[in-house]
Motif scaffolding. Structure first.
Motif, PDB file in Angstrom:
ATOM      1  N   PHE A 272      32.270  32.717  38.480  1.00  0.00           N
ATOM      2  CA  PHE A 272      33.197  33.314  37.531  1.00  0.00           C
ATOM      3  C   PHE A 272      34.338  34.006  38.248  1.00  0.00           C
ATOM      4  CE2 PHE A 272      35.092  36.562  34.994  1.00  0.00           C
ATOM      5  CZ  PHE A 272      35.311  35.913  33.799  1.00  0.00           C
ATOM      6  N   TRP A 273      34.017  34.814  39.232  1.00  0.00           N
ATOM      7  CA  TRP A 273      35.089  35.577  39.873  1.00  0.00           C
ATOM      8  C   TRP A 273      35.929  34.735  40.821  1.00  0.00           C
ATOM      9  CZ3 TRP A 273      36.950  39.351  37.477  1.00  0.00           C
ATOM     10  CH2 TRP A 273      36.138  40.177  36.703  1.00  0.00           C
ATOM     11  N   GLY A 325      34.788  38.524  45.929  1.00  0.00           N
ATOM     12  CA  GLY A 325      33.596  39.345  46.136  1.00  0.00           C
ATOM     13  C   GLY A 325      33.793  40.813  45.802  1.00  0.00           C
ATOM     14  N   HIS A 326      35.060  41.282  45.699  1.00  0.00           N
ATOM     15  CA  HIS A 326      35.226  42.710  45.415  1.00  0.00           C
ATOM     16  C   HIS A 326      34.797  43.082  43.999  1.00  0.00           C
ATOM     17  CE1 HIS A 326      39.739  41.838  44.430  1.00  0.00           C
ATOM     18  NE2 HIS A 326      39.050  41.810  43.326  1.00  0.00           N
ATOM     19  N   PHE A 336      27.703  43.414  55.322  1.00  0.00           N
ATOM     20  CA  PHE A 336      28.709  42.808  56.183  1.00  0.00           C
ATOM     21  C   PHE A 336      29.675  41.958  55.350  1.00  0.00           C
ATOM     22  CE2 PHE A 336      30.248  39.197  58.670  1.00  0.00           C
ATOM     23  CZ  PHE A 336      31.035  39.900  59.567  1.00  0.00           C
ATOM     24  N   LEU A 337      29.094  41.172  54.460  1.00  0.00           N
ATOM     25  CA  LEU A 337      29.936  40.358  53.579  1.00  0.00           C
ATOM     26  C   LEU A 337      30.848  41.254  52.755  1.00  0.00           C
ATOM     27  CD1 LEU A 337      30.482  37.469  52.766  1.00  0.00           C
ATOM     28  CD2 LEU A 337      28.736  37.688  50.993  1.00  0.00           C
ATOM     29  N   VAL A 340      33.766  42.137  54.683  1.00  0.00           N
ATOM     30  CA  VAL A 340      34.720  41.036  54.773  1.00  0.00           C
ATOM     31  C   VAL A 340      35.596  41.011  53.525  1.00  0.00           C
ATOM     32  CG1 VAL A 340      34.984  38.529  54.825  1.00  0.00           C
ATOM     33  CG2 VAL A 340      33.265  39.631  56.261  1.00  0.00           C
ATOM     34  N   PHE A 341      34.957  41.149  52.363  1.00  0.00           N
ATOM     35  CA  PHE A 341      35.736  41.134  51.126  1.00  0.00           C
ATOM     36  C   PHE A 341      36.639  42.361  51.028  1.00  0.00           C
ATOM     37  CE2 PHE A 341      32.663  37.945  49.379  1.00  0.00           C
ATOM     38  CZ  PHE A 341      33.615  36.975  49.117  1.00  0.00           C
ATOM     39  N   THR A 342      36.184  43.480  51.547  1.00  0.00           N
ATOM     40  CA  THR A 342      37.062  44.651  51.585  1.00  0.00           C
ATOM     41  C   THR A 342      38.305  44.334  52.403  1.00  0.00           C
ATOM     42  OG1 THR A 342      35.255  46.212  51.360  1.00  0.00           O
ATOM     43  CG2 THR A 342      37.268  47.036  52.375  1.00  0.00           C
ATOM     44  N   PHE A 343      38.076  43.693  53.544  1.00  0.00           N
ATOM     45  CA  PHE A 343      39.200  43.377  54.421  1.00  0.00           C
ATOM     46  C   PHE A 343      40.207  42.454  53.729  1.00  0.00           C
ATOM     47  CE2 PHE A 343      40.995  40.562  57.737  1.00  0.00           C
ATOM     48  CZ  PHE A 343      41.763  41.516  58.388  1.00  0.00           C
TER      49      PHE A 343
END
Ligand code: HEM
Ligand SMILES: [Cu+2]
Lengths: 583, 181
Positions: A272-273, A325-326, A336-337, A340-343
């Motif tokens: 969905f996202w 993912g955010h 960790f993932l 990554v999504f934060t980045f």
């Protein structure tokens, strides 16, 4: 004039192949849905301010939505929130916004007689229309419309027996969205192909107005992300109707153990996202494109950093596919993932900041004409900043965990997406109204509409951040059952006050719009003294846009206040002078 | 190439891009779901292998349609052959499903598993797109009978061919995906 073939009422207004008429069909349908969606929000705000009491607004609702004491049924509160979100996100800000302005502006601004395929274009609208009918119909089925939120997470969406709206209402929701996606894809394909192939002589990609660039990237995003929503929905339909277990596992309803094992609702969220985040940019980019155009025109200055504007559109479009993912930091995702999504999420701040900087630099020291369209365009930039700042907070997984699914998120996305895009859309309507209807809208009413809307909108969404920080969850029927939130009820009442006022002042706009269609003063060919091609067409609507030859483009779209010219704008069709450089 | 023909071809290519995203969505869901465990493993039934061979042959045959045009002959028989191969492909897929159920791999219900459900849905989704290809082949063969195609004017045939080759490649992707991922 150039209407060789006879137009009947049906071919002119209903099954029209003319892009300008199709644009108006999208606009009117979008406006209608905006009203429906707004009314819904007014109703659920009344419930939040006066929980469990009756209200005259409830008379708009089917009678079985109301209980004996005249209050809104809790499950119907959820239905309203769900339909409000669905309508605003998809019907108004996707189809209403892109459908209107892509159809209207692309052929006119690139110098084409129409879209690459008028027929596909017409189909695109009629799929959208059919989707609209199904969605509205779903409101009136006895068990009510879909109620699991606009994001239709399973299991609520996957098990017809879970809540009332999960039955027929959810089925119709899925039918509606499928029709909607087909319509959007047809439209998007057409926009892309038209821009790539039908540009008039001299209109290189480097000379395209930024509106067209923005609509181009929007269409690409749509064509790449909507199919993924379709695949997501396909699996959901199989889970719902055929008993597969893609999203379901270990569920007991009313003591009955379902056979489904091994499925994962998180899988749904991923799919969905993956659409959902690009979707928010599908909503935003057209508004930014419209804004670019209007700000340059009314600043009487070339847009600052044209190439950077296009580059940042490209960067945003690309990045929007790698940040989904955010929305899922709280799903137990590997930390960790999460980082990554934060980045990747925070990376989007860079192209966003570039755009904002360029808007401000264009306005800087300009001789600004504050038309209503200009005010709304500047407001788009301003809410994009305000909402973007809270985006940075939400994008940081460590911070997001504290406010996920609270009113903080509601405040964030309404400001950054809801307001920015609605303002962009209104700006576009005020600006291109003369081109659409050959008449001018009333300016004073425009100003009143702008300032009241602007104040009310902030009055609604700004306090929500505080509610969220205090921990108030979103999508609750009432906050009165939790003593810890008792202190917040005043804020809720204030928000409701602004929400209702904000809804009422839209009447000013509606009046202005419809009155001006028939009674507004006639416009001249180029009322805003703009450089782009649409203002070289005759005021009356004609098939094929230009009588005779198509215009030839000699320069880019932003020659405002160019030294060496008497006027403070040089239309794109004016030949470059000896030694003059095109930017 | 006239602008219009170029535009129509592009329309198809972008549409193909869309379809790719649709299958990318489904196959990535497959990977994510598989990683969650509770995953049944089973052999892919033989009919799917035969159908793979059939669809490859059909694509190769279709390439001769253009050379027919170069010889100023009618491509009708070629197109018809491809159409028939397409029907055989369809029949083989249906057969594959039958064997699956015989093996106890079900789409839904008690005892079904996402591994099996995915196989059914991926093959079914491909088949739905293939039906579109069959319809296109039918139209093309009618045009061929009417002698509408020539070297200069073969847009309908070109579009059909592009789409049909795409369906073949898509199937190869799905087949190897299901076999090795
Ligand atoms: C720098 C820019 C932005 C960042 C870093 C950002 C970040 C986020 C994050 C992390 C969330 C999830 C919050 C949660 O559920 O806990 C979120 C929600 C959301 N954002 Fe943004 N955002 C940004 C800009 C935008 C823009 C430009 C739009 C739309 C045009 C947008 C629309 C939304 C929507 C619709 C949601 C909520 C969806 C829902 O749960 O119903 N955001 N944002
Ligand atoms: Cu997002």
């Amino acid at each position: 004039m150039s209407d060789h073939h006879k137009e009947t009422f049906i071919t002119k207004y209903i099954f029209s192949l003319d892009h300008k008429m199709i644009a108006k069909q999208f606009l009117l349908t979008g406006m209608f849905m905006a009203l429906v969606g707004m009314l819904m929000s007014a109703i659920f705000r009344v419930q939040l301010a006066n929980p469990g009491e009756s209200s005259i607004l409830y008379n708009f609702l089917p009678s079985h939505w109301i209980n004996e004491v005249g209050a809104l049924n809790p499950d119907k509160y959820l239905a309203l929130v769900t339909m409000h979100g669905t309508i605003l996100v998809f019907w108004v800000l996707t189809a209403g916004l892109s459908g209107t302005f892509a159809n209207f502006l692309i052929p006119l601004q690139i110098g084409a007689r129409d879209m690459a395929s008028g027929f596909i274009n017409m189909l695109s609208y009629w799929f959208f229309f059919a989707a609209t009918v199904v969605l509205i119909w779903s409101i009136y089925v006895p068990s009510g419309p879909a109620s699991g939120g606009w994001t239709i997470y399973p299991p609520l969406s996957a098990l017809p027996q879970s809540i009332p709206g999960s039955g027929t209402g959810m089925t119709l929701w899925l039918v509606a969205i499928t029709l909607f996606i087909v319509g959007s894809l047809l439209g998007g394909l057409n926009y892309i192909v038209t821009i790539l192939n039908l540009r008039t002589k001299g209109m290189s990609m480097k000379r395209l107005p930024l509106t067209v660039w923005a609509l181009f990237f929007t269409a690409i995003l749509g064509v790449l992300s909507f199919p993924v929503l379709l695949s997501c929905g396909l699996l959901l339909i199989f889970d719902r109707s055929f008993g597969t277990s893609f999203y379901l596992s270990d569920i007991v309803i009313n003591g009955e153990v379902l056979h489904n094992i091994g499925g994962s609702p998180i899988l749904f969220e991923h799919l969905f996202w993956f659409l959902g985040h690009p979707e928010v940019y599908i909503i935003l980019l057209p508004a930014l494109g419209i804004t670019s155009e209007i700000i340059a025109t009314n600043s009487r200055k070339p847009i600052f950093g044209y190439k950077a504007m296009v580059g940042s559109l490209l960067a945003i479009a690309f990045l929007s596919f790698v940040v989904w993912g955010h929305h899922m930091f709280m799903t137990g995702m590997n930390p960790f993932l999460g980082s990554v999504f934060t980045f990747t999420t925070l990376l989007i701040a860079i192209p966003s900041a570039v755009k904002v900087f360029n808007f401000l630099a264009t306005l800087w020291k300009a001789n600004i004409r504050f038309t209503p369209a200009m005010l709304f365009a500047i407001a788009t930039v301003s809410t994009f900043i305000t909402g973007g700042l809270t985006g940075l907070i939400l994008g940081d997984s460590a911070l997001d965990i504290n406010v996920h699914d609270t009113y903080f998120v509601v405040g964030h996305f309404h400001i950054v997406m809801g307001l920015s895009a609605i303002y962009g859309m209104l700006a576009g309507v005020y600006h291109w109204f003369p081109k659409m209807y050959g008449r001018m809208m009333n300016k004073s009413l425009g100003y009143i509409h702008f300032w009241t809307t602007f104040i009310c909108a902030y009055g609604v969404f700004f306090p929500m951040h505080f509610l969220g920080l205090a921990g108030l969850p979103r999508r609750y029927y009432t906050n009165s059952s939790f003593p810890m939130f008792d202190g917040l009820s005043d804020i809720n009442s204030i928000i409701t006050f602004f929400a209702l006022s904000g809804a009422v002042v839209q009447v000013i706009f509606l009046f202005n719009f419809f009155y001006s269609i028939f009674k507004g003063p006639k416009t001249t060919k180029n009322p805003w003294k703009s450089t782009t091609l649409e203002w070289t067409t005759p005021v009356e609507r004609i098939h094929g846009n230009w009588p005779g030859e198509l215009p030839e483009v000699k320069r880019w779209a932003y020659d405002y206040s160019k030294p060496g010219y008497e006027d403070d704008f040089v239309p794109q069709t004016v030949e470059l002078k000896e030694g003059e450089k095109d930017v | 190439m006239s602008v219009n023909i170029k535009a129509i071809k592009q329309l198809l290519w972008i549409g193909i891009g869309s379809i790719c995203m649709f299958f990318a969505g489904l196959t990535s869901a497959y990977i994510v779901r598989k990683a969650e465990g509770n995953w049944m493993s089973f052999e892919i039934p033989d009919p799917f292998i035969y159908s793979t061979v059939v669809i490859i042959i059909s694509s190769i045959v279709l390439t001769f349609a253009k050379s027919k045009l170069k010889q100023e002959a009618s491509p009708f028989k070629i197109i018809l052959t491809v159409f028939i191969l397409g029907i055989i492909f369809t029949a083989l897929q249906v057969n594959g499903w039958k064997e699956l159920t015989n093996q106890g791999v079900f789409l839904t219900g008690e005892g079904s598993n996402a591994a099996g459900s995915f196989l059914y849905i991926l093959t079914l989704a491909h088949l739905v797109h293939l039906v579109g290809g069959l319809v296109a082949l039918l139209f093309s063969s009618v045009s061929a009978v009417k002698g509408k195609y020539s070297l200069e004017n073969s847009i309908g045939l070109d579009l059909t061919s592009t789409y049909w080759h795409f369906l073949g490649i898509l199937w190869l992707y799905l087949f190897f995906f299901l076999k090795y991922v």
